[in-house]
Design a protein around this motif. Structure first.
Motif, short mmCIF file in Angstrom:
data_model
loop_
_atom_site.label_atom_id
_atom_site.label_comp_id
_atom_site.label_asym_id
_atom_site.label_seq_id
_atom_site.Cartn_x
_atom_site.Cartn_y
_atom_site.Cartn_z
N GLU A 130 0.87 -1.17 0.03
CA GLU A 130 -0.15 0.00 -0.05
C GLU A 130 0.84 1.36 -0.13
O GLU A 130 0.65 2.22 -0.53
CB GLU A 130 -0.98 0.05 1.17
N ARG A 134 0.93 4.10 -2.99
CA ARG A 134 0.73 5.53 -2.75
C ARG A 134 1.79 6.46 -3.10
O ARG A 134 1.36 7.67 -3.77
CB ARG A 134 0.38 5.71 -1.04
N LYS A 291 -16.88 14.46 -2.63
CA LYS A 291 -16.05 15.52 -2.21
C LYS A 291 -16.52 15.85 -0.83
O LYS A 291 -15.78 16.16 0.07
CB LYS A 291 -16.15 16.84 -3.00
N PRO A 294 -15.55 11.82 1.72
CA PRO A 294 -14.56 11.15 1.15
C PRO A 294 -14.63 9.44 1.68
O PRO A 294 -14.17 8.48 1.02
CB PRO A 294 -13.01 11.85 1.44
N ASP A 295 -15.35 9.27 2.89
CA ASP A 295 -15.49 7.94 3.29
C ASP A 295 -16.18 7.02 2.26
O ASP A 295 -16.32 5.82 2.34
CB ASP A 295 -16.28 7.88 4.57
N ILE A 297 -15.35 6.56 -0.62
CA ILE A 297 -14.49 6.13 -1.76
C ILE A 297 -14.46 4.69 -1.98
O ILE A 297 -14.72 4.21 -3.13
CB ILE A 297 -13.06 6.72 -1.40
N ARG A 386 -8.78 2.91 -4.93
CA ARG A 386 -8.84 3.56 -3.49
C ARG A 386 -8.02 4.59 -3.26
O ARG A 386 -8.26 5.93 -3.19
CB ARG A 386 -9.06 2.58 -2.47
N ILE A 387 -6.67 4.18 -3.56
CA ILE A 387 -5.69 5.15 -3.23
C ILE A 387 -5.54 6.26 -4.05
O ILE A 387 -5.18 7.38 -3.99
CB ILE A 387 -4.33 4.32 -3.22
N TRP A 389 -8.14 7.84 -5.75
CA TRP A 389 -9.19 8.76 -5.21
C TRP A 389 -8.86 9.30 -3.94
O TRP A 389 -9.11 10.67 -3.84
CB TRP A 389 -10.47 8.35 -5.45
N GLU A 390 -8.07 8.63 -2.92
CA GLU A 390 -7.75 9.26 -1.73
C GLU A 390 -6.92 10.40 -1.88
O GLU A 390 -6.80 11.40 -1.50
CB GLU A 390 -7.21 8.10 -0.89
N GLU A 391 -5.99 10.35 -2.88
CA GLU A 391 -5.03 11.22 -3.31
C GLU A 391 -5.24 12.46 -4.19
O GLU A 391 -4.90 13.56 -4.10
CB GLU A 391 -3.57 10.57 -3.95
#
Length: 429
Positions: A130, A134, A291, A294-295, A297, A386-387, A389-391
């Motif tokens: 992970e 990232r 937006k 974000p949970d 995602i 997931r990563i 969209w988290e970034e």
């Protein structure tokens, strides 16, 4: 198929509205259904009027289309009656591409070869990967042009996929785009799935792939013999497993399984990365919802994979006479499970053509298949998305699509070849 004069099988002509076509004449294998955006209406009609539909006259030969979610699962789970051999694509590849790969094998041989590489996507290894994923996502995003149009597919989707493939195979990092090229060649064969291929180019590409991957295998062997600590990559796993340690001595099986792992690591992730951006532009209220929260995602990732369905189908062959949803299927008949149709089945998904990022049953999609052939790398694909969209969310206020997307010519890969976007950074980013 292609004549001796090299005449193309598929020449693009406008696809008529589905209500102008006789039900018996519908051919879901036409690659231009997808390029021209007619696929949804054609799937819908077949799902409702002939969910197990026979097409006797396609360029790929006769085949059955299975289009409803429940029927697709029934076929996919039943490897005793429906064989994945010898190919999982609708047509027949050129003879030089008649390679062996475990996705087109039945148990027990399938199980032994899959088990050799399954460990690379074990939960413990994914947790260790992970941080690396990232950091590579961050590198790519930090280099993107701001405020000017660029092709998202090339600079983000392909680049991130190439970096991940190089990591999974411990392949030379500076040659990572080779892996994507080989994957694209493998899924662009006209005889196999209607792609815009040139057999001479594909042959040269596969000679290149065979040389490159063989050299990589021997290099890994030499490094391990010299005392290098074994890695947790696909090549090391194949070399350390009793069933696959001599894979290099079975050239067609070696090439087939390595290409399978590359294609598997390429198409799902890459086309879902592009499809997610496109979907959130088509449904901007969902982008606002994301937006604001974000949970969502992880659930959005499942919904994007359902909405995009990166691979449209898998093919099986009936091992015996059988009946499916009232239709008599003879032993030897080709049966095509249209995942892209099952993922839009109104019987399972409410308002199926919409992207709904908090959809309660988004994980019920069938993009990864079912049964013994369920996608081995599904958790890795979800992790990468997931990563990403988290970034993305903390960096950009908007990812605006600024041109019509361009799609690949294929009935197999639901791929986006060009997606021009413009980024608006967050003010505090």
């Amino acid at each position: 198929m292609t004549g001796t004069n090299g005449q193309k099988i598929f020449v693009e002509t406008p696809i008529p509205p589905v209500d102008e076509v006789e039900l018996a004449d519908i051919d879901l294998s036409n690659p231009f259904l997808y390029r021209q955006g007619r696929w949804k209406s054609y799937y819908e009609r077949v799902r409702n009027e002939a969910p197990v539909h026979y097409q006797p006259n396609s360029p790929f030969g006769p085949f059955w289309s299975v289009t409803r979610h429940a029927d697709i699962i029934a076929v996919d789970k039943n490897h005793e009656d429906f064989s994945a051999e010898p190919f999982i694509i609708i047509g027949q590849p050129p003879r030089f591409m008649d390679v062996a790969m475990f996705i087109a094998m039945d148990p027990p041989k399938h199980d032994a070869q899959r088990a050799a590489v399954q460990g690379v996507v074990a939960p413990k290894n994914l947790r260790e990967m992970e941080a690396l994923i990232r950091s590579r996502v961050q590198e790519v995003l930090d280099e993107l042009p701001i405020g000017e149009p660029f092709n998202w597919v090339d600079l983000v989707s392909i680049e991130l996929t190439a970096r991940m493939l190089a990591t999974l195979l411990d392949f030379p990092y500076d040659q990572r785009r080779k892996l994507v090229e080989w994957s694209d060649l493998a899924t662009a064969m006209e005889q196999a799935n209607g792609g815009p291929s040139d057999n001479d180019e594909i042959f040269r590409g596969f000679v290149d792939a065979a040389r490159g991957l063989s050299a990589h295998w021997h290099d890994k062997t030499a490094r391990l013999a010299a005392g290098e600590e074994p890695g947790f990559d696909l090549i090391t796993m194949l070399q350390s497993n009793e069933d696959t340690k001599d894979l290099i001595d079975r050239p067609m099986e070696f090439l087939g399984n390595l290409i399978l792992l590359i294609v598997g690591g390429n198409d799902t992730t890459r086309n879902s990365m592009s499809g997610g951006v496109l979907a959130l532009n088509q449904f901007p209220e969902q982008f606002e919802k994301l937006k604001a929260n974000p949970d969502l995602i992880p659930n959005m990732v499942s919904e994007v994979i359902r909405w995009q369905t990166p691979l449209a189908y898998m093919r099986r062959v009936a091992k015996k006479d059988t009946v499916l949803n009232g239709q008599f299927i003879r032993k030897g008949d080709k049966v095509v499970m249209w995942y892209a149709s099952g993922n839009r089945d109104e019987r399972v998904f409410e308002r199926p053509d919409e992207l709904i990022i908090d959809r309660k049953n988004a994980r019920n999609h069938i993009s990864f298949g079912f049964g013994v052939h369920r996608c081995m790398g599904n958790r890795l694909a979800e992790l990468q998305l997931r990563i990403l969209w988290e970034e993305l969310l903390p960096r950009f206020e908007d990812i605006e699509v600024v041109g019509e997307p361009e799609y690949v010519q294929s009935n197999f890969v639901r791929g986006i070849s060009k997606l021009m976007v413009r980024l608006t950074p967050k003010q505090d980013a």
